[in-house]
Design a protein around this motif. Sequence first.
Motif, mmCIF file in Angstrom:
data_model
loop_
_atom_site.group_PDB
_atom_site.id
_atom_site.type_symbol
_atom_site.label_atom_id
_atom_site.label_comp_id
_atom_site.label_asym_id
_atom_site.label_seq_id
_atom_site.Cartn_x
_atom_site.Cartn_y
_atom_site.Cartn_z
ATOM 1 N N PRO A 177 -2.600 -8.214 -7.308
ATOM 2 C CA PRO A 177 -2.832 -9.215 -5.902
ATOM 3 C C PRO A 177 -4.294 -8.922 -5.453
ATOM 4 O O PRO A 177 -4.688 -7.641 -5.717
ATOM 5 N N MET A 178 -4.539 -9.642 -4.276
ATOM 6 C CA MET A 178 -5.740 -9.335 -3.732
ATOM 7 C C MET A 178 -5.498 -8.228 -2.839
ATOM 8 O O MET A 178 -4.398 -7.915 -2.250
ATOM 9 N N ALA A 179 -6.547 -7.602 -2.469
ATOM 10 C CA ALA A 179 -6.236 -6.415 -1.383
ATOM 11 C C ALA A 179 -5.765 -6.652 0.005
ATOM 12 O O ALA A 179 -4.911 -6.176 0.502
ATOM 13 N N ALA A 180 -6.119 -8.067 0.483
ATOM 14 C CA ALA A 180 -5.355 -8.513 1.688
ATOM 15 C C ALA A 180 -3.873 -8.544 1.641
ATOM 16 O O ALA A 180 -3.347 -8.338 2.596
ATOM 17 N N GLY A 186 -10.540 -0.287 -11.331
ATOM 18 C CA GLY A 186 -11.625 -0.453 -10.610
ATOM 19 C C GLY A 186 -11.484 -1.735 -9.468
ATOM 20 O O GLY A 186 -11.205 -2.740 -9.974
ATOM 21 N N PRO A 187 -11.778 -1.359 -8.400
ATOM 22 C CA PRO A 187 -11.763 -2.661 -7.543
ATOM 23 C C PRO A 187 -13.075 -3.166 -7.534
ATOM 24 O O PRO A 187 -14.170 -2.783 -7.949
ATOM 25 N N ALA A 188 -12.971 -4.608 -6.976
ATOM 26 C CA ALA A 188 -14.138 -5.408 -7.112
ATOM 27 C C ALA A 188 -14.083 -6.171 -5.778
ATOM 28 O O ALA A 188 -13.260 -6.524 -5.139
ATOM 29 N N GLY A 189 -15.342 -6.767 -5.337
ATOM 30 C CA GLY A 189 -15.584 -7.594 -4.170
ATOM 31 C C GLY A 189 -16.355 -6.589 -3.211
ATOM 32 O O GLY A 189 -16.882 -5.549 -3.461
ATOM 33 N N PRO A 190 -16.727 -7.457 -2.069
ATOM 34 C CA PRO A 190 -17.366 -6.812 -1.049
ATOM 35 C C PRO A 190 -16.564 -5.499 -0.319
ATOM 36 O O PRO A 190 -17.464 -4.811 0.264
ATOM 37 N N ARG A 191 -15.359 -5.368 -0.452
ATOM 38 C CA ARG A 191 -14.625 -4.200 0.191
ATOM 39 C C ARG A 191 -14.413 -3.058 -0.768
ATOM 40 O O ARG A 191 -13.396 -2.143 -0.749
ATOM 41 N N SER A 231 -11.645 -10.200 2.368
ATOM 42 C CA SER A 231 -12.550 -11.459 1.703
ATOM 43 C C SER A 231 -11.967 -11.613 0.129
ATOM 44 O O SER A 231 -10.568 -11.751 0.126
ATOM 45 N N ASP A 232 -12.533 -11.511 -0.763
ATOM 46 C CA ASP A 232 -11.850 -11.672 -2.196
ATOM 47 C C ASP A 232 -11.876 -10.549 -2.854
ATOM 48 O O ASP A 232 -11.990 -10.338 -4.183
ATOM 49 N N SER A 233 -11.677 -9.281 -2.339
ATOM 50 C CA SER A 233 -11.763 -8.028 -3.036
ATOM 51 C C SER A 233 -10.381 -8.092 -3.724
ATOM 52 O O SER A 233 -9.341 -8.462 -3.363
ATOM 53 N N ARG A 234 -10.498 -7.312 -5.047
ATOM 54 C CA ARG A 234 -9.453 -7.532 -5.872
ATOM 55 C C ARG A 234 -9.433 -6.033 -6.736
ATOM 56 O O ARG A 234 -10.466 -5.582 -6.738
ATOM 57 N N LEU A 235 -8.280 -5.928 -7.329
ATOM 58 C CA LEU A 235 -8.243 -4.896 -8.470
ATOM 59 C C LEU A 235 -8.431 -5.490 -9.786
ATOM 60 O O LEU A 235 -8.533 -6.402 -10.024
ATOM 61 N N CYS A 260 -0.884 1.725 -8.338
ATOM 62 C CA CYS A 260 -0.936 2.396 -6.992
ATOM 63 C C CYS A 260 -2.283 2.176 -6.259
ATOM 64 O O CYS A 260 -3.428 2.335 -7.199
ATOM 65 N N ALA A 261 -2.520 1.381 -5.102
ATOM 66 C CA ALA A 261 -3.767 1.126 -4.768
ATOM 67 C C ALA A 261 -3.783 1.696 -3.133
ATOM 68 O O ALA A 261 -2.748 1.500 -2.372
ATOM 69 N N VAL A 262 -4.901 2.271 -2.493
ATOM 70 C CA VAL A 262 -4.658 2.804 -1.068
ATOM 71 C C VAL A 262 -5.985 2.430 -0.469
ATOM 72 O O VAL A 262 -6.963 2.392 -1.302
ATOM 73 N N MET A 263 -6.012 2.315 0.636
ATOM 74 C CA MET A 263 -7.236 2.232 1.445
ATOM 75 C C MET A 263 -7.930 3.251 1.761
ATOM 76 O O MET A 263 -7.123 4.443 2.001
ATOM 77 N N ILE A 264 -9.320 3.369 1.591
ATOM 78 C CA ILE A 264 -10.062 4.544 2.103
ATOM 79 C C ILE A 264 -11.141 4.474 3.117
ATOM 80 O O ILE A 264 -11.705 3.416 2.711
#
Length: 805
Positions: free
Chosen positions: A788-791, A732-737, A778-782, A755-759
């Motif tokens: 790691p952070m999404a960034a 589950g991702p968390a954060g504003p994005r 921002s501070d989006s995370r898994l 595995c994580a991908v942008m959608i």
Amino acid sequence: MIPRATYRLQLTRDFPFAAAEDIVPYLAALGVSHVYASPITMARSGSTHGYDVIDPTRINPELGGESGFRSLAAALRARGMGIIIDIVPNHMGVAGGENPYWNDVLRLGPDSPYAGWFDIDWQSGPLVLPLLGATLTQAIEDGDIRLSAGNDPHLLLYGDQRLPLKPGSLEQEPDELRRLLDMQHYRLVHWRAANDLLNWRRFFSINDLAGLRIEDTAIFHATHRLYFDLFREGLIDGVRVDHVDGLSDPAAYCRSLRAAFDAIRSGPDRAYIVVEKILAADEPLSPDWGVDGTSGYDFMSDMTALLHDPSGEAPLRALWQNLDPEHGDPARVVLEARRDMLSWQFEGQLAGCAAAFAAIAGSARTADAALEAVTPAMIRRAIERLLWVFPVYRTYGDGRAAPMSDATVRERAWNAVQPHLPPGEAEVARHILDWLGGTGPGDADCAAEAVRRFQQLSAPIAAKGVEDTAFYRYAPLLSANDVGSDPERFALSPEEFHRRVQARAEVFPHAMLATATHDHKRGEDVRARLAVLSAVPRLWEEAVGRWSRMADECGADVHPADRYQLFQTLFGAWPASADRALPEDFPGRISGWLEKSLREARLRSSWEQPEAGYEADARKLLHHLLAKPEFTRDMGAFVARLLPAARADSLVQTALKFTLPGMPDIYQGSELEDLSLVDPDNRRPVDYARRLRLLDEGDVAEGEKMALIQRLLRYRKDHPDLFALGSYRPLGPAGPRAEHIFAFERRHAGVRLCCAVMIRCGRILTEQGTLPPAQWWSDSRLEGKVDPMAAEMFASTPYFINLSE
């Protein structure tokens, strides 16, 4: 043997076994484990696809025959690879006089040893052959039918098609050709009469393909002996079953197929079996068929729906409705398309189905007095209306019983059919559904025949009504209109996508995962590019407005809906480089798509009666646009603006296909950008020399997609148990994005894949022209502290894949 990954090859006489053998080193370097071949059995001369099989007992000599196939298999085995073949149990090609089994039936009629191979209703009279381009009288007068000379007497039709003669029919020395024709076991009619008069089951509405009675054990073994022999010798590792829903009893067929293969070799080396089946959005594949899953249309549909931004659905539909209000409601469009196809192309099958249910109703009147008031016309109306709204391709009962899963389908059909039934006739539809469920009264054999006819009619009505008609009449976004798609399902939430992945993994962990096929209407990268429009609907609407004004200058009278589909197709297939001239074949490719699109829709042209004037106007518009520098510059610039988002979607699609539970398949050539359109465009020759060069040089700039595929296939080879047996857990991702991240992990025996991908980042990618900057995330995370952070994950690519031990 479960393949690690397959590579689909379309074999033809221009790309035979020898050509396939030449690219084995390339396929090995890419990392696939198996070739997945189009049908290898003897097809009609010059076949470009192989599904018009004329002899399933022989390997096609045009492809190189048995020796060529053995050489290909040996080359694959030498590199530790194998082969899966496509098989066609539902039908055979019967055009052109090349099918020896069909010819024997024409010669001997019901006395032919092969008469039972085909689904022919001999009680209705001679076998109807819709081969004439005029009336029989006119064809005779014009000399288009004549008796051959020499020692091998036969009829010649239009100078080249041979028709055998009934033995003894020449001994009566007929004084006219008409009398000779009347003596035959077949009846020649105009091709337009096929839909109404045909007394044998064909594949969909194709008169060149006759349905097989594969449910007969003797026919099953006679037509499948070659496949079993090839498996016994270790020359093939499994099969893909074409159009399984066309069979009388798909479940029984699949179980028989599995049993026959397992009797040869079971355990870890058992045959891999997948079926071509279109699943409704919430329809499961029964786990008791003995197959490894579907050939992947369900995954292809889910994948595209995940890429679609749901916020774009309303504005894109509004745009379409303004252009074509008559075809603005998808449910209505599908209903009307189904009605049209049933009425226009399947009258013969519908009549036979209605007669079969009338027969069972007659046998049941003593058991159910209410049936005394039911007329054949009422039965026909009930069947028609059920077929208009049937929620899946078909049910799987046999008239005596039905699987539990069918109950939900019948209830949905009952609810959907209510508004369409004439007053007082609802119970007739209920009787039909009871017989489909095996609970209706009357003779069991009559019920079995009626149910078989209904099920073998509902499948083609669904296919022809939705995929081959409605998808050309309703087109807010063409990426949503492909094989396996639901016109009423625009987007899929990450949660629902996870659920569908988990459900597939639980029951069919080795199902094929496809993103392009020989049947697709748009290549996987055309769909990925079109999907971006769901994120920028206003930008798209502005572009359509500009192009529409340019189109108005042409003076061609083309419906706005057809212009809109043309704009989408040009955008989806436009070469990525905006600073080069268009390829020479580009106008012809789009023109071919345009003709097919207009004729399949059957609104302003059709295959049966092409409207030459309207099609000429449509081509005029196309060539006007392609010759207009203002348009080509604008289109090129628009494509370039959305290209970063399109390529991100393409890479996301690729990353998921090769890491999610299942067995990934690569359609020929799609390891690089796949901008193909509907067949025959998607079966064009592939430039393998270029692909091998890119692979050897490691040119990531031009072949980023290929490099990702090679990397992931290496992972699959190095950690086979992780991908074949590993668990699947959504992260589950968390954060504003969070809504822009889809993530999961797989684990097995201490090995972990994250595995994580942008959608749905189309808007920001379009605005930025590159991946979102770090601050955007921002501070989006898994889920979990170690991730790691999404960034950081998406610093240079739209995907993050980490494999750790």
